[in-house]
Each structure stands twice: as structure tokens, then as C-alpha cells.
Design an enzyme around this catalytic site. Structure first.
Site, mmCIF file in Angstrom:
data_model
loop_
_atom_site.group_PDB
_atom_site.id
_atom_site.type_symbol
_atom_site.label_atom_id
_atom_site.label_comp_id
_atom_site.label_asym_id
_atom_site.label_seq_id
_atom_site.Cartn_x
_atom_site.Cartn_y
_atom_site.Cartn_z
ATOM 1 N N ARG A 94 7.728 89.168 51.613
ATOM 2 C CA ARG A 94 8.792 89.896 50.907
ATOM 3 C C ARG A 94 9.902 88.933 50.515
ATOM 4 O O ARG A 94 10.177 87.959 51.209
ATOM 5 C CB ARG A 94 9.383 91.002 51.799
ATOM 6 C CG ARG A 94 8.388 92.036 52.310
ATOM 7 C CD ARG A 94 9.064 92.942 53.333
ATOM 8 N NE ARG A 94 8.131 93.799 54.036
ATOM 9 C CZ ARG A 94 7.873 95.063 53.713
ATOM 10 N NH1 ARG A 94 8.488 95.613 52.682
ATOM 11 N NH2 ARG A 94 7.016 95.777 54.412
ATOM 12 N N GLY A 103 14.221 96.204 44.676
ATOM 13 C CA GLY A 103 13.164 96.373 43.685
ATOM 14 C C GLY A 103 13.135 95.329 42.589
ATOM 15 O O GLY A 103 12.270 95.384 41.714
#
Length: 875
Positions: A94, A103
Site C-alpha cells: 500500500r 484513493g
């Protein structure tokens, strides 16, 4: 140099204070680990590695060994091995920059799966379906993120998934069988090889390094760059990469995933808010693949886990002293927190949370004031477009004045006044507005222009009136004769309904529901605290008693700019003004000015009453005279008839006043020097009004401001006129009032000779709109053609008409402050350009020692809060 920071097993190499290096996500994962919260173990590759990778297009040479060593620590804690065929470890990769960019960058889950490890995991878990569900997700995410797989007619992975569901006669992903998912894995691999030109990698380490590089590259992805530009996040910070052991919410009905906020991000109420899904992975909640349940329902599903989550959330909020946005997964009845970050919130929620947390003793009042973004206050004071409404966006222009407006399109000011007078809601649409349009702008719900920038006539006037405005919507092809505009294949005619979103610049077709502002008691308390901390005073730019009163209700402490020219555009006054301009002798001009005198005096009386006890700075006539004359043939013919002139004769008069560059032409103090009777009339109107209102018991503090001074001799000439008129008025009225005469500093020479000018001036006020134009050599009305490109290319970091150019224009401001106060140490200095309502510009004004800022009425609270934050930041 350490390139990897591990966390897990109750200890971490990092902590919450390392967000520059570990990013917000990595620093918070380390902090949660150190707090004893159950977090899947992993490690963070810091932001400096991203910066190096993007500069060199290769990873540092020593990174491989550090990652392998960190992975061994994770393997030990999880009792699994990455790439093992018997007890495989799966990981997620991530992004995570210093500032939350939800996002905007990439994530890949389930790394480490291949045909071999999938079989082993399926046997171990006794749940092959969840394994192949995870496997197909990995292939899809990897193909999308690492290889950029995207079909010409839509997402090929989603198309294959939907085709399989149709073939099986099911509606939900969860209804697909294990065999269905196995076939989907094979199909997805074929898509990757077809679209990317090479196969999906079976080697887990190849998967991992491909994912790490893809996440680093996503820092420069389009949506990340756009997000940083909007939120003013520097481009050179880079993102960290977090590699973390996977825990699975899709193992079965005793597992799940969700997102929880420790307070309601919409209302600010102290209640857990969020959603969760059983038997799902986190992407299902975010992507809307399935309809999640409210977080409160989790108490019915697993009450002990819901209670544990509440406790963990309270711990994190208490620790960080702010509302938290927490992502979690439940694997076989065990709760894991995957990340926490400071939660995004609405303006209303931000204010309520700040005040509530101060009341709870979680933060002090200083922190509460610093906690709210001043820009957010715009949304509390204006109506906004309902965020849940479905809209058709025609185009996007510049968000010139905040709020939202709904009305029927009208294409000229007279029609606007006529239709509004009949009770209709209208939106005035123009190529660009001029002072002639003021009466139509005053009655419009909102204003839309195809040309102009953030400080164009439309923008400045709309902000002053608190009206929504979208300016510079260049895709509009406005035909004012046909009373219609075309945009992107659509035609909007007079009478068609439009919605303007002045906060985003959207032009929306039709009537869209609006949300009305509700500031409330929390807002009043927060602003009271802000006032206690700030040093800068805040005034308003207001031209009418109504605007003055409204600004005072918003906390204005006087008027920093009253533009007298706006008073001349009302229908009963424009004729007298034009009569004065067209006069061929001094006597004729004085006769016309005599008609204007009582009108001006009445305006000033109303403003003085509204600002009882506060100073009022009134600028003498500034714009060139041609702005008050008509330019369309029909209007010229009408004026010729009323003035008893031939059309040709009037046309020659209009032509004689036109200028090649009116912004640098015959305007400001130059008009007052050429026509001293104009300055005399205005000074008389101001001072007669002050005397008359003072006789009523109103406390008046008039300040007469001479515009566009570049030479002390100009100011001396005008000041002598004003003082001579003042003495005559005081003698006639039998009363004296204290008053000041100063100047508007708006051209570079005035800044450079401020010491001389201060010998005459009793105050300075920076007109930063014109000072920016004259310093940068940029027309604010034409800059919309290239400023967006300059900002996109990084030539300019901001629109200099929205945020003060502190490097260039700021140097001139500092020089003028220093020069003026060297001559007159107690010189009062303020700013009255639109920059007075911009938080970063307000902070600059605080630093250079101005006494006050002045801005449009609805920006007064923004300036108050920004001034407080500037004082607290300095302290």
C-alpha cells in the site's frame, strides 16, 4: 542508511512523529504497534526511497537485502513463509504519503499467490473458495496497477466477471462457486498476457518488486498529481510503501472487513460511524461491489468485536487527540486494525468536533482554532449543491465566488432586472460583465461568465454581494443576441434552468437541490476564540449599508474599502453621471455633480450608521470615465436622445474617452487632478454625511482614500482639495469630525517611494489586485487564458490573483511598510484587495506587520480565523 522500518509483535522501528519519512500510514502503523494494538506485522519502505527511485528509475542497490531481512521477521511472527508451497505468507502493498490522499495512489492485495500456494492455502484453510476469490483479485489488481491493463471499451476484468455471472445466472460475486473462481483466475491471466504482452508472474518475489515499483510510480499518477494541486501538497515529498501481512475478511461468515470513524464525519456527533461487510475484503467496501451494513449492526453480528473496536477507536482518538478513520479486518473472530488516519470531515463537522473536543478537555482552545481549515468556513456560510444529487455537468469554470445558485438563464442585465422583478429566480449569463451589468447582477441568484478570472469584475462584485459566481467558463459560446449559449454539444436558451456551483466551478444543467447553511452556536464560539488570539483586525469591502450590516454581523471591524463608483450605476444615477462626463464646460459639470451630491451623501450616511463606532475607508472615484458610458449602438442611441445629442456626436465623445490600456490610463487620482470638482464633490458628500450622522449620536471615523497614487505630489494635490472642502463643510455644519486622508498603494512606484508618500498620507491600504497586475505585468481579466497552464506546469505555484505572490509582490509590500513607517512610525497600514480573504495571504499580512486586512463580507470569518492561526503559528 536504513531503508526499511519493521513493525509487529508489539514493537516498531518507527513512531507517529516520523510521517515525513514513513508517511502517515506507516507512522500510524508503527504507533499502533507500539500502543499494543493488534496490527498485522509488516515493514515500511520510506519516502526517500520513492524520491530516489523516481529520479533514477531504479531501486537503491541495498534495498533488496533489507526487504528480505524484514520479510523474514514478518514470516517469523506469522509462522509462514513468503513463497512457500506449504504455509504461504501473503502480503499487501500500500501507498502512504505524509498527507492523506485517500484513493489517489495504488494498493495491491494478496501478493504471494500462485497456483502452488493457492492449492496449499486452500487445503490448510479448508475453504478453497476464499483462496481463489483472493487469487482472482490479485491477478486483476496486479494487471491494472503494475501493467496498466485497460481495454478500449471498459475494464476487461470486470467485463469477464459480469459475463461469468450472467452465464451462471447469479447477481453477486459471492454466489460464484470455487470452480467459477478458478476459471476466472485463468481468464484473468489470459487478459493480462493479451493486454500487457507478457504473463502474470508466478514468482512471489517478482510480484512483490513489481508492486513496490508500481506504488512508487503512482505518486506521479494523474489523480495523485491533481489531488496534490488542489490540496497544495508539495510534489517532492514522495510516498512510502507499506508491505504488510494479509489477514482475510473473506475466509467465511465469521470474518469481515470495514471502515469506522470515531465521530460522525458529516455532523461531528460523538458516535462511531462507518460500514462493514461480512465475508469480504476491504476493497469491497470502498468499491461498492456489495452493499455494506452500518457499523452499528456489527454489534448484532459480533457484539464482543464491536465493543473491542469501540475501545480501540477511543484509544486512538485519545492518543492522537483527533477523530480517527480506521480500517479493520476480522479474520476468524480476531479483530485487526489495518490502518488509522485523521478522518476527513465536512465544514460543519470540523467546527463541531473542534468545539466539542475543547469542551471535553481533549484539546485546548488554541488547538481547536488551529484544527479548522479557514477555507471550509465558506461552506458554512453559503448554500451548497446537495452532494447526493445526480447532476449533469455542462462544463467547469473558475470557482470565483462560493456558494450555489439555481435559476433560469438570462443573457442581459435589463432582462434580469425585469424577470427578477416579476419574482423569477434567474442566473445572469454573460461573455463577461461590465459595470453596466450591475443592476442585473444585484438581482441574480448567480452569475456565469465565459471570460474573466478570479479577480474579474464579475468575481469581485459577486464576492462583495455574497453571490455565487462561476467565471471564465471558456467552453461556453455565448450568443447574447440569440439569448443562448452552446457548450460541449448542448444548447441552453433563455429560460432554461441552470445550477451554479461556485465552490467547484461546475455549471450544471437543470434545477439541483441545495443545502442551506447552518453555522450554529459552535461556529460562534470558535470564532470568539479566534478573535481572542488574533492581532490583525478584519474589515470588509462594502459599498452599501446592507453589505456593511451583513459584514458587521460576520464580525467585521470597519470598512476597509468602499468603492464609490458602484453607487453610480443605479438607474437614477447613471444619467446624472453620464451628464457629468459629457459636460462641455466646468459649469455644466458642476451642475451634474450637484445632482449626484445628495445621492452620495445619502449612501454614506447609511454606511456610517451601519458601522457605528468603526472606521470607514471610502475610495474616491477610481475607474476611467468611459466605463460609465454605453458601448452598444442601441444604448448609445438611447443616451443621445435623452441628452439631446446626435448619435454621431455622442459616438465621438465615447470614442474620445476610450483608451488602449485603460487599467494604466486616465483613472484614479489622475481623474481627480484633471477634474478636481469630482474629488471636491465626493469629499463634501463624505464629510457632510459624517457631520449629519454624528449629530444623531453615531460615532463616525471616516477615512478618505485617494487611489492610484504613484507620486507624492499627486497625493498632496488631492489632500489639499479634501482638506479645503472639509473646512468649508465644518463651518457650514457647525460641527467637526475627525477624519483621515490616505492612499491606496497599488503601483510599484508607490511602494518604492512610500517614505515620501507617508509624509502626506495618514494611512496606507494596499490594493493588491492592481499591485499584482502592475508588478507581474499580467492582466487579471485575460490571465485565464494561460494561468491554469502555468500552474499545471509548475511555473507558478498559485494563481497570484487568489494568493498573494509573496516573493515578488510581497517584497514591494514589505518595502512600502518599512518605508512608510520609517517616516511615520505609527502609520496605519492595511490591505483591501481580494487577498485580504485568502488565508495564506492573511498570514503574510500578519508577518509583515499590517494593522488590518479587508475582504468581502462572506470572507470576514475566514480572515478572522486565518489571522488567529497566523498569530498562534508565530507564537
Amino acid at each position: 542508511m536504513t531503508d526499511v522500518y519493521p513493525f509487529g509483535g508489539g514493537k516498531a522501528a518507527g513512531h507517529a512523529g516520523m510521517k515525513d519519512l514513513l508517511g502517515g500510514k506507516g507512522a500510524n502503523l508503527a504507533e499502533m504497534t507500539n500502543l499494543g494494538i493488534r496490527v498485522p506485522p509488516g515493514f515500511t519502505i520510506p519516502t526517500n526511497v520513492c524520491i530516489e527511485y523516481l529520479a533514477r528509475s531504479e531501486l537503491p542497490s541495498g534495498l533488496k537485502a533489507e526487504v528480505e531481512a524484514a520479510m523474514q521477521s514478518v514470516e517469523k511472527l506469522m509462522e509462514r513463509r513468503f513463497g512457500d508451497a506449504e504455509r504461504p505468507l501473503l502480503v499487501s502493498v500500500r501507498s502512504g504519503g505524509k498527507f492523506s490522499m485517500p484513493g489517489m495512489m495504488e494498493t495491491i492485495l494478496n501478493l504471494g499467490l500462485n497456483d502452488e500456494s493457492a492449492r496449499a492455502l486452500a487445503e490448510e484453510a479448508d475453504n478453497p473458495r476464499f483462496v481463489y476469490d483472493s487469487y482472482r483479485r490479485l491477478v486483476q489488481m496486479y494487471g491494472d496497477v503494475v501493467y496498466g491493463v485497460a481495454g478500449a471499451t471498459g475494464d476487461p476484468f470486470e467485463q469477464a466477471l459480469e459475463a461469468l455471472k450472467r452465464e451462471r445466472g447469479v447477481e453477486r460475486d459471492t454466489e460464484l462457486t470455487t470452480d467459477d473462481l478458478k476459471s476466472l483466475v485463468a481468464t484473468f491471466k489470459q487478459i493480462v498476457e493479451r493486454e500487457a504482452g507478457h504473463p502474470f508472474p508466478d514468482d512471489p518475489w517478482e510480484q512483490l518488486w513489481g508492486a513496490i515499483e508500481a506504488v512508487f510510480r503512482s505518486w506521479n499518477g494523474r489523480r495523485a498529481v491533481d489531488y496534490r494541486r488542489v490540496h497544495r501538497i508539495p510534489d517532492d515529498m514522495g510516498t512510502a510503501v507499506n508491505v504488510q501481512a494479509m489477514v482475510f475478511g473473506n475466509v467465511g461468515e465469521d470474518s469481515g472487513t470495514g471502515v469506522a470513524f470515531t465521530r460522525n464525519p458529516s455532523t461531528g456527533e460523538k458516535e462511531t460511524f462507518g460500514e462493514f461487510l461480512t465475508n469480504a475484503q476491504g476493497e469491497d467496501v470502498v468499491a461498492g461491489i456489495r452493499d455494506p451494513e452500518p457499523i452499528a449492526k456489527m454489534a448484532e453480528w459480533r457484539p464482543e468485536l464491536h465493543a473491542e473496536g469501540e475501545r480501540r477507536g477511543a484509544t486512538l482518538e485519545q492518543h492522537d487527540r483527533d477523530m480517527q478513520d480506521v480500517e479493520f479486518t476480522v479474520e476468524r473472530g480476531a479483530l485487526y486494525l489495518l490502518q488509522t488516519r485523521t478522518g476527513k470531515r465536512t465544514a460543519r463537522a470540523a467546527v463541531k468536533m473542534a468545539v466539542d473536543m475543547a469542551d471535553e478537555g481533549l484539546i485546548d482552545e488554541r488547538t481547536a482554532v488551529m484544527r479548522v481549515d479557514p477555507h471550509q468556513l465558506d461552506r458554512l456560510l453559503h448554500p451548497t449543491v446537495d452532494p447526493d444529487a445526480e447532476v449533469t455537468v455542462l462544463t467547469t469554470g473558475l470557482p470565483a465566488s462560493p456558494g450555489a445558485a439555481v435559476g433560469q438563464a438570462v443573457f442581459d442585465a435589463d432582462r434580469a432586472a425585469e424577470r427578477a422583478g416579476a419574482g423569477e429566480q434567474i442566473v445572469l449569463v454573460r461573455r463577461e460583465t461590465s459595470p453596466d451589468d450591475f443592476h442585473g447582477m444585484a438581482v441574480a441568484q448567480g452569475i456565469l461568465t465565459a471570460r474573466g478570472g478570479m479577480t474579474s469584475h464579475a468575481a469581485v462584485v459577486a464576492r462583495g454581494m455574497g453571490k455565487c459566481c462561476v467565471a471564465g467558463a471558456r467552453a461556453l459560446q455565448v450568443d447574447e443576441v440569440a439569448r443562448a449559449f452552446q457548450v460541449n454539444g448542448s444548447t441552453v436558451r433563455e429560460g432554461d434552468w441552470l445550477t451554479l456551483d461556485g465552490s467547484t466551478g461546475r455549471v450544471i444543467l437543470g434545477r439541483t437541490p441545495l443545502v442551506q447553511p447552518t453555522p450554529g452556536e459552535d461556529f460562534v464560539r470558535l470564532m470568539g476564540w479566534a478573535d481572542d488570539f488574533r492581532r490583525l483586525r478584519v474589515r470588509t469591502n462594502a459599498d452599501t449599508p446592507h453589505d456593511a450590516q451583513r459584514a458587521r454581523e460576520f464580525g467585521a471591524e470597519g470598512i476597509g474599502l468602499c468603492r464609490t463608483e458602484h453607487m453610480f450605476f443605479e438607474s437614477d444615477r447613471i444619467l446624472a453621471m453620464r451628464e457629468m462626463i459629457l459636460a462641455e464646460s466646468l459649469d455644466e459639470r458642476r451642475a451634474a455633480l450637484a445632482k449626484l451630491l445628495p445621492m452620495q451623501r445619502g449612501d454614506f450616511e447609511g454606511i456610517f450608521r451601519a458601522m457605528d463606532g468603526y472606521p470607514v475607508t471610502i475610495r474616491t472615484l477610481d475607474p476611467p470615465l468611459h466605463e460609465f458610458l454605453p458601448h452598444e449602438d442601441a444604448e448609445i442611441a438611447d443616451l443621445a436622445r435623452s441628452a439631446g445629442l446626435l448619435v454621431e456626436q455622442l459616438g465621438r465623445a465615447v470614442d474620445s474617452l476610450s483608451e488602449a490600456n485603460p487599467m494604466l490610463g486616465h483613472r484614479g487620482c489622475r481623474l481627480g487632478i484633471a477634474y478636481p470638482e469630482i474629488t471636491e464633490m465626493q469629499a463634501r458628500a463624505i464629510l457632510e454625511a459624517a457631520c449629519d450622522v454624528a449629530a444623531e449620536g453615531v460615532e463616525v471615523h471616516p477615512e478618505i482614500m485617494i487611489p492610484l497614487v504613484g507620486n507624492v505630489a499627486e497625493l498632496r494635490h488631492q489632500t489639499q482639495l479634501v482638506r479645503a472642502v472639509a473646512e468649508r463643510v465644518f463651518e457650514e455644519r457647525g460641527r467637526r469630525v475627525e477624519y483621515l486622508v490616505g492612499t491606496m498603494i497599488e503601483i510599484p512606484r508607490a511602494c518604492l517611494t512610500a517614505g515620501e508618500i507617508a509624509e502626506v498620507a495618514e494611512f496606507f491600504s494596499f490594493g493588491t489586485n492592481d499591485l499584482t497586475q502592475t508588478t507581474l505585468g499580467i492582466s487579471r481579466d485575460d490571465a485565464g487564458r494561460f494561468l491554469p497552464l502555468y500552474i499545471e506546469m509548475g511555473i507558478l505555484s498559485d494563481d497570484p490573483f487568489q494568493t498573494l505572490d509573496q516573493v515578488g509582490v510581497g517584497q514591494l509590500v514589505q518595502a512600502a511598510v518599512d518605508g512608510g513607517r520609517a517616516t511615520k512610525p505609527g502609520l496605519k497600514i492595511g490591505i483591501c484587495g481580494e487577498h485580504g480573504g485568502d488565508p495564506r495571504s492573511v498570514a503574510f499580512c500578519h508577518r509583515v506587520g499590517l494593522n488590518y486586512v479587508s475582504c468581502s463580507p462572506f470572507r470576514v470569518p475566514i480572515a478572522r480565523l486565518a489571522a488567529a492561526q497566523a498569530a498562534l503559528a508565530e507564537a
